[in-house]
Design a protein around this motif. Structure first.
Motif, PDB file in Angstrom:
ATOM      1  N   GLU A 143      -2.155 -13.356  12.350  1.00 48.25           N
ATOM      2  CA  GLU A 143      -0.787 -12.904  12.053  1.00 48.25           C
ATOM      3  C   GLU A 143      -0.801 -11.625  11.206  1.00 48.25           C
ATOM      4  OE1 GLU A 143       1.659 -16.164  10.630  1.00 48.25           O
ATOM      5  OE2 GLU A 143       0.323 -17.575  11.643  1.00 48.25           O
ATOM      6  N   VAL A 144      -1.508 -10.614  11.651  1.00 45.90           N
ATOM      7  CA  VAL A 144      -1.651  -9.357  10.913  1.00 45.90           C
ATOM      8  C   VAL A 144      -0.496  -8.427  11.280  1.00 45.90           C
ATOM      9  CG1 VAL A 144      -3.125  -7.364  10.476  1.00 45.90           C
ATOM     10  CG2 VAL A 144      -4.150  -9.609  10.901  1.00 45.90           C
ATOM     11  N   PHE A 145       0.251  -7.958  10.269  1.00 42.73           N
ATOM     12  CA  PHE A 145       1.389  -7.078  10.473  1.00 42.73           C
ATOM     13  C   PHE A 145       1.365  -5.926   9.478  1.00 42.73           C
ATOM     14  CE2 PHE A 145       2.825 -11.219  11.954  1.00 42.73           C
ATOM     15  CZ  PHE A 145       3.347 -10.895  13.196  1.00 42.73           C
ATOM     16  N   LEU A 146       1.844  -4.774   9.915  1.00 39.38           N
ATOM     17  CA  LEU A 146       2.076  -3.628   9.048  1.00 39.38           C
ATOM     18  C   LEU A 146       3.582  -3.454   8.996  1.00 39.38           C
ATOM     19  CD1 LEU A 146       0.941  -1.275   7.393  1.00 39.38           C
ATOM     20  CD2 LEU A 146       0.897   0.071   9.502  1.00 39.38           C
ATOM     21  N   LYS A 147       4.170  -3.574   7.803  1.00 39.04           N
ATOM     22  CA  LYS A 147       5.621  -3.537   7.641  1.00 39.04           C
ATOM     23  C   LYS A 147       6.023  -2.353   6.780  1.00 39.04           C
ATOM     24  CE  LYS A 147       5.747  -8.570   7.596  1.00 39.04           C
ATOM     25  NZ  LYS A 147       6.085  -9.753   6.801  1.00 39.04           N
ATOM     26  N   GLY A 148       7.141  -1.755   7.141  1.00 39.51           N
ATOM     27  CA  GLY A 148       7.667  -0.657   6.362  1.00 39.51           C
ATOM     28  C   GLY A 148       8.785   0.036   7.108  1.00 39.51           C
ATOM     29  N   ILE A 193       0.859  -1.186   0.000  1.00 39.48           N
ATOM     30  CA  ILE A 193       0.000   0.000   0.000  1.00 39.48           C
ATOM     31  C   ILE A 193       0.895   1.236   0.000  1.00 39.48           C
ATOM     32  CG2 ILE A 193      -1.977  -1.077   1.128  1.00 39.48           C
ATOM     33  CD1 ILE A 193      -1.087   0.253   3.724  1.00 39.48           C
ATOM     34  N   ARG A 194       0.465   2.276  -0.673  1.00 40.77           N
ATOM     35  CA  ARG A 194       1.230   3.521  -0.712  1.00 40.77           C
ATOM     36  C   ARG A 194       0.521   4.531   0.180  1.00 40.77           C
ATOM     37  NH1 ARG A 194       5.219   5.805  -2.945  1.00 40.77           N
ATOM     38  NH2 ARG A 194       5.658   4.173  -4.438  1.00 40.77           N
ATOM     39  N   VAL A 195       1.288   5.108   1.114  1.00 39.23           N
ATOM     40  CA  VAL A 195       0.772   6.121   2.019  1.00 39.23           C
ATOM     41  C   VAL A 195       1.651   7.356   1.911  1.00 39.23           C
ATOM     42  CG1 VAL A 195      -0.279   4.462   3.608  1.00 39.23           C
ATOM     43  CG2 VAL A 195       2.081   5.161   3.954  1.00 39.23           C
ATOM     44  N   LEU A 196       1.277   8.415   2.591  1.00 38.43           N
ATOM     45  CA  LEU A 196       2.002   9.680   2.503  1.00 38.43           C
ATOM     46  C   LEU A 196       3.493   9.519   2.785  1.00 38.43           C
ATOM     47  CD1 LEU A 196       1.655  12.682   1.986  1.00 38.43           C
ATOM     48  CD2 LEU A 196       1.201  12.987   4.406  1.00 38.43           C
ATOM     49  N   GLY A 197       3.858   8.655   3.727  1.00 37.36           N
ATOM     50  CA  GLY A 197       5.267   8.462   4.084  1.00 37.36           C
ATOM     51  C   GLY A 197       6.020   7.507   3.193  1.00 37.36           C
ATOM     52  N   GLY A 198       5.364   6.834   2.261  1.00 41.16           N
ATOM     53  CA  GLY A 198       6.030   5.888   1.365  1.00 41.16           C
ATOM     54  C   GLY A 198       5.273   4.585   1.240  1.00 41.16           C
TER      55      GLY A 198
END
Length: 52
Positions: free
Chosen positions: A37-42, A17-22
């Motif tokens: 096993e839900v994760f947000l990675k970046g 996914i693309r968000v304001l920060g990248g």
């Protein structure tokens, strides 16, 4: 997660996914109607330090 429901995806899923920060990635495991096993990675950046 809505993408997985709409496309009826199963198993281990990694969605960019693309968000304001990248660019970020949402990853999770879908089995039927259950998400685990839900994760947000970046990238992360230290922005503040506090002392209590």
């Amino acid at each position: 997660m809505a993408v997985a429901l709409q496309a009826d995806l199963q198993g281990d899923i990694n969605i960019p996914i693309r968000v304001l920060g990248g660019q970020l990635y949402v990853s999770f495991h879908k089995d039927g109607h259950h998400f685990t096993e839900v994760f947000l990675k970046g990238p992360a950046q230290f922005v503040f330090e506090g002392i209590f």
